[in-house]
Design a protein around this motif. Sequence first.
Motif, PDB file in Angstrom:
ATOM      1  N   ASP A  76       0.802  -1.208   0.000  1.00 58.74           N
ATOM      2  CA  ASP A  76       0.000   0.000   0.000  1.00 58.74           C
ATOM      3  C   ASP A  76       0.843   1.271   0.000  1.00 58.74           C
ATOM      4  O   ASP A  76       1.886   1.347   0.639  1.00 58.74           O
ATOM      5  CB  ASP A  76      -0.934   0.005   1.205  1.00 58.74           C
ATOM      6  N   VAL A  77       0.352   2.242  -0.737  1.00 66.27           N
ATOM      7  CA  VAL A  77       0.906   3.597  -0.714  1.00 66.27           C
ATOM      8  C   VAL A  77      -0.239   4.551  -0.425  1.00 66.27           C
ATOM      9  O   VAL A  77      -1.403   4.253  -0.680  1.00 66.27           O
ATOM     10  CB  VAL A  77       1.590   3.975  -2.046  1.00 66.27           C
ATOM     11  N   ALA A  78       0.084   5.705   0.120  1.00 63.27           N
ATOM     12  CA  ALA A  78      -0.946   6.693   0.443  1.00 63.27           C
ATOM     13  C   ALA A  78      -1.607   7.212  -0.823  1.00 63.27           C
ATOM     14  O   ALA A  78      -1.047   7.162  -1.919  1.00 63.27           O
ATOM     15  CB  ALA A  78      -0.341   7.834   1.246  1.00 63.27           C
ATOM     16  N   ASP A  79      -2.804   7.745  -0.665  1.00 59.73           N
ATOM     17  CA  ASP A  79      -3.630   8.097  -1.819  1.00 59.73           C
ATOM     18  C   ASP A  79      -3.063   9.198  -2.700  1.00 59.73           C
ATOM     19  O   ASP A  79      -3.442   9.308  -3.873  1.00 59.73           O
ATOM     20  CB  ASP A  79      -5.040   8.465  -1.374  1.00 59.73           C
ATOM     21  N   PRO A 100     -11.754   3.729   3.386  1.00 59.61           N
ATOM     22  CA  PRO A 100     -11.362   5.030   3.933  1.00 59.61           C
ATOM     23  C   PRO A 100     -11.043   5.020   5.427  1.00 59.61           C
ATOM     24  O   PRO A 100     -11.739   4.393   6.234  1.00 59.61           O
ATOM     25  CB  PRO A 100     -12.580   5.907   3.637  1.00 59.61           C
ATOM     26  N   SER A 101      -9.985   5.745   5.763  1.00 59.09           N
ATOM     27  CA  SER A 101      -9.566   5.955   7.164  1.00 59.09           C
ATOM     28  C   SER A 101      -9.336   7.444   7.377  1.00 59.09           C
ATOM     29  O   SER A 101      -8.207   7.881   7.640  1.00 59.09           O
ATOM     30  CB  SER A 101      -8.291   5.161   7.457  1.00 59.09           C
ATOM     31  N   PRO A 102     -10.381   8.269   7.263  1.00 57.68           N
ATOM     32  CA  PRO A 102     -10.182   9.723   7.271  1.00 57.68           C
ATOM     33  C   PRO A 102      -9.627  10.275   8.570  1.00 57.68           C
ATOM     34  O   PRO A 102      -9.043  11.364   8.578  1.00 57.68           O
ATOM     35  CB  PRO A 102     -11.596  10.274   7.002  1.00 57.68           C
ATOM     36  N   GLU A 103      -9.769   9.555   9.675  1.00 55.23           N
ATOM     37  CA  GLU A 103      -9.244  10.047  10.950  1.00 55.23           C
ATOM     38  C   GLU A 103      -7.755   9.744  11.115  1.00 55.23           C
ATOM     39  O   GLU A 103      -7.144  10.170  12.110  1.00 55.23           O
ATOM     40  CB  GLU A 103     -10.029   9.418  12.107  1.00 55.23           C
ATOM     41  N   ALA A 104      -7.167   9.043  10.148  1.00 57.64           N
ATOM     42  CA  ALA A 104      -5.756   8.659  10.254  1.00 57.64           C
ATOM     43  C   ALA A 104      -4.805   9.760   9.794  1.00 57.64           C
ATOM     44  O   ALA A 104      -3.588   9.556   9.765  1.00 57.64           O
ATOM     45  CB  ALA A 104      -5.494   7.386   9.462  1.00 57.64           C
ATOM     46  N   GLN A 105      -5.329  10.915   9.422  1.00 60.76           N
ATOM     47  CA  GLN A 105      -4.491  12.079   9.170  1.00 60.76           C
ATOM     48  C   GLN A 105      -5.253  13.311   9.659  1.00 60.76           C
ATOM     49  O   GLN A 105      -6.485  13.323   9.677  1.00 60.76           O
ATOM     50  CB  GLN A 105      -4.091  12.213   7.705  1.00 60.76           C
ATOM     51  N   ASP A 195      -9.580  16.667  11.384  1.00 56.69           N
ATOM     52  CA  ASP A 195      -9.109  15.463  10.707  1.00 56.69           C
ATOM     53  C   ASP A 195      -9.732  15.395   9.317  1.00 56.69           C
ATOM     54  O   ASP A 195     -10.326  16.366   8.835  1.00 56.69           O
ATOM     55  CB  ASP A 195      -9.382  14.203  11.538  1.00 56.69           C
ATOM     56  N   GLY A 196      -9.607  14.246   8.667  1.00 57.27           N
ATOM     57  CA  GLY A 196     -10.011  14.160   7.265  1.00 57.27           C
ATOM     58  C   GLY A 196     -11.479  13.910   7.024  1.00 57.27           C
ATOM     59  O   GLY A 196     -11.892  13.868   5.849  1.00 57.27           O
ATOM     60  N   LYS A 197     -12.277  13.708   8.059  1.00 54.37           N
ATOM     61  CA  LYS A 197     -13.691  13.401   7.843  1.00 54.37           C
ATOM     62  C   LYS A 197     -14.358  14.489   7.013  1.00 54.37           C
ATOM     63  O   LYS A 197     -14.343  15.655   7.372  1.00 54.37           O
ATOM     64  CB  LYS A 197     -14.414  13.235   9.184  1.00 54.37           C
ATOM     65  N   GLY A 198     -14.965  14.066   5.898  1.00 57.27           N
ATOM     66  CA  GLY A 198     -15.645  14.990   5.017  1.00 57.27           C
ATOM     67  C   GLY A 198     -14.734  15.768   4.090  1.00 57.27           C
ATOM     68  O   GLY A 198     -15.215  16.555   3.261  1.00 57.27           O
ATOM     69  N   LEU A 199     -13.428  15.542   4.203  1.00 53.81           N
ATOM     70  CA  LEU A 199     -12.465  16.279   3.377  1.00 53.81           C
ATOM     71  C   LEU A 199     -11.594  15.351   2.532  1.00 53.81           C
ATOM     72  O   LEU A 199     -11.451  15.552   1.332  1.00 53.81           O
ATOM     73  CB  LEU A 199     -11.554  17.143   4.266  1.00 53.81           C
ATOM     74  N   SER A 200     -11.016  14.365   3.177  1.00 56.10           N
ATOM     75  CA  SER A 200     -10.085  13.466   2.502  1.00 56.10           C
ATOM     76  C   SER A 200     -10.237  12.072   3.097  1.00 56.10           C
ATOM     77  O   SER A 200     -10.107  11.893   4.307  1.00 56.10           O
ATOM     78  CB  SER A 200      -8.640  13.958   2.678  1.00 56.10           C
ATOM     79  N   SER A 201     -10.509  11.098   2.237  1.00 50.65           N
ATOM     80  CA  SER A 201     -10.842   9.757   2.714  1.00 50.65           C
ATOM     81  C   SER A 201      -9.643   8.993   3.251  1.00 50.65           C
ATOM     82  O   SER A 201      -9.797   8.087   4.062  1.00 50.65           O
ATOM     83  CB  SER A 201     -11.483   8.936   1.590  1.00 50.65           C
ATOM     84  N   TYR A 202      -8.453   9.322   2.769  1.00 49.30           N
ATOM     85  CA  TYR A 202      -7.222   8.631   3.138  1.00 49.30           C
ATOM     86  C   TYR A 202      -7.353   7.120   2.928  1.00 49.30           C
ATOM     87  O   TYR A 202      -7.295   6.319   3.850  1.00 49.30           O
ATOM     88  CB  TYR A 202      -6.812   8.938   4.574  1.00 49.30           C
ATOM     89  N   ARG A 203      -7.501   6.752   1.676  1.00 49.18           N
ATOM     90  CA  ARG A 203      -7.434   5.346   1.308  1.00 49.18           C
ATOM     91  C   ARG A 203      -5.977   4.978   1.030  1.00 49.18           C
ATOM     92  O   ARG A 203      -5.198   5.803   0.596  1.00 49.18           O
ATOM     93  CB  ARG A 203      -8.259   5.074   0.046  1.00 49.18           C
ATOM     94  N   ARG A 204      -5.636   3.733   1.264  1.00 54.88           N
ATOM     95  CA  ARG A 204      -4.329   3.200   0.914  1.00 54.88           C
ATOM     96  C   ARG A 204      -4.500   2.353  -0.348  1.00 54.88           C
ATOM     97  O   ARG A 204      -5.380   1.498  -0.422  1.00 54.88           O
ATOM     98  CB  ARG A 204      -3.763   2.352   2.043  1.00 54.88           C
ATOM     99  N   ALA A 272     -15.274   2.861  -7.982  1.00 55.83           N
ATOM    100  CA  ALA A 272     -15.364   4.135  -8.685  1.00 55.83           C
ATOM    101  C   ALA A 272     -15.156   5.315  -7.751  1.00 55.83           C
ATOM    102  O   ALA A 272     -14.532   6.313  -8.115  1.00 55.83           O
ATOM    103  CB  ALA A 272     -16.716   4.249  -9.393  1.00 55.83           C
ATOM    104  N   ALA A 273     -15.664   5.224  -6.504  1.00 52.52           N
ATOM    105  CA  ALA A 273     -15.532   6.337  -5.566  1.00 52.52           C
ATOM    106  C   ALA A 273     -14.072   6.624  -5.249  1.00 52.52           C
ATOM    107  O   ALA A 273     -13.655   7.788  -5.174  1.00 52.52           O
ATOM    108  CB  ALA A 273     -16.301   6.035  -4.284  1.00 52.52           C
ATOM    109  N   SER A 274     -13.289   5.571  -5.069  1.00 50.19           N
ATOM    110  CA  SER A 274     -11.873   5.780  -4.755  1.00 50.19           C
ATOM    111  C   SER A 274     -11.126   6.399  -5.921  1.00 50.19           C
ATOM    112  O   SER A 274     -10.246   7.244  -5.733  1.00 50.19           O
ATOM    113  CB  SER A 274     -11.219   4.458  -4.346  1.00 50.19           C
ATOM    114  N   LEU A 275     -11.488   6.008  -7.136  1.00 48.34           N
ATOM    115  CA  LEU A 275     -10.817   6.580  -8.302  1.00 48.34           C
ATOM    116  C   LEU A 275     -11.288   7.999  -8.584  1.00 48.34           C
ATOM    117  O   LEU A 275     -10.523   8.829  -9.083  1.00 48.34           O
ATOM    118  CB  LEU A 275     -11.030   5.682  -9.518  1.00 48.34           C
ATOM    119  N   ASP A 276     -12.537   8.289  -8.262  1.00 44.40           N
ATOM    120  CA  ASP A 276     -13.008   9.675  -8.379  1.00 44.40           C
ATOM    121  C   ASP A 276     -12.190  10.591  -7.471  1.00 44.40           C
ATOM    122  O   ASP A 276     -11.814  11.705  -7.854  1.00 44.40           O
ATOM    123  CB  ASP A 276     -14.490   9.774  -8.015  1.00 44.40           C
ATOM    124  N   GLU A 277     -11.909  10.112  -6.253  1.00 43.38           N
ATOM    125  CA  GLU A 277     -11.105  10.935  -5.351  1.00 43.38           C
ATOM    126  C   GLU A 277      -9.667  11.030  -5.843  1.00 43.38           C
ATOM    127  O   GLU A 277      -9.026  12.079  -5.684  1.00 43.38           O
ATOM    128  CB  GLU A 277     -11.141  10.393  -3.930  1.00 43.38           C
TER     129      GLU A 277
END
Length: 306
Positions: A76-79, A100-105, A195-204, A272-277
């Motif tokens: 895994d690499v960061a998004d 998504p782990s939006p609270e991880a950043q 944190d990232g909630k509602g802003l950045s999903s932080y998927r790996r 699709a959601a992850s690729l949209d982001e």
Amino acid sequence: MIATGMAALPLHAQTARHTLRIGFQKSSTLMILLKSRETLEKALAPLGASVQWYEFTSGLPLLESLNIGNLDLSADVADAVPPFALAAGANLTYYAIETPSPEAQAIVVRQDSPIREIAQLKGQRIAFAKGAGAHYLLLEALAGAGLSIRDIEPAYLSPADARAAFERGSVAAWVIWDPFLAAVQRQANARILRDGKGLSSYRRFYLAATPYAQRHGAVLAAVYDELRRAGEWVKQHPAAAAQWHAPLIGLDAPTVEAANRRRTYQVQTVDAASLDEQQRIADAFGSQKILPRRVVVADSPVWRRT
């Protein structure tokens, strides 16, 4: 379902006897777990595949090595990392994600800071790694407060340098991800501003060299299944997972466990959601003139477990 125009590679491609070369980082919890247990060596032997492991200090060199044929699969690499590799012309296949782990950043300030909302960052010096997911989180947070990067003083610093600057008070805020986030909370009593909630999903994201993905679908399926099992084990055994991983990354087990609580470790195929982001991240960095050219994420192939 994968968004229109994204190719799905076949699962049952022919697998010949060969070596699967995997790149990983210290943050690659699930892949390191499989490595330490020799899980993949056992799972892939019936498919005629052996495994070689290569450690990298950051995500972009890992993907560059994947692109030039020195690796077959990345942990895994960061998004924020894949858009930079794609902008450099990399021929990579999106292989899997962690949900998504939006609270991880988060954007953090010192406990005694008078800053209580994002709007108060105007005119302040803020530390973050240029081009990282933290950079994207900051852009989104500022935009939500009616600000832009021009309204703050960026301090482009590595996590180690940013931690030092944060603790001595030479920056007003720091945008950082786990486990650095958990460490500064526990060791320096940092306060989360946003944190990232509602802003950045932080998927790996996990990626594969496209030629390899086209030839060895059965191997990718086997690795994918083992990654899912590893993620389930980490979440079901948080204390044991932290005790195992802490010495490998130089942190105490409680800090690792705190970080792991914020990361889902739930492995899925790319949606699709992850690729949209991914496209939004690429567009944001393009508008900042950080990417050398425009990236169209939909042009990249996607592997799916069928």
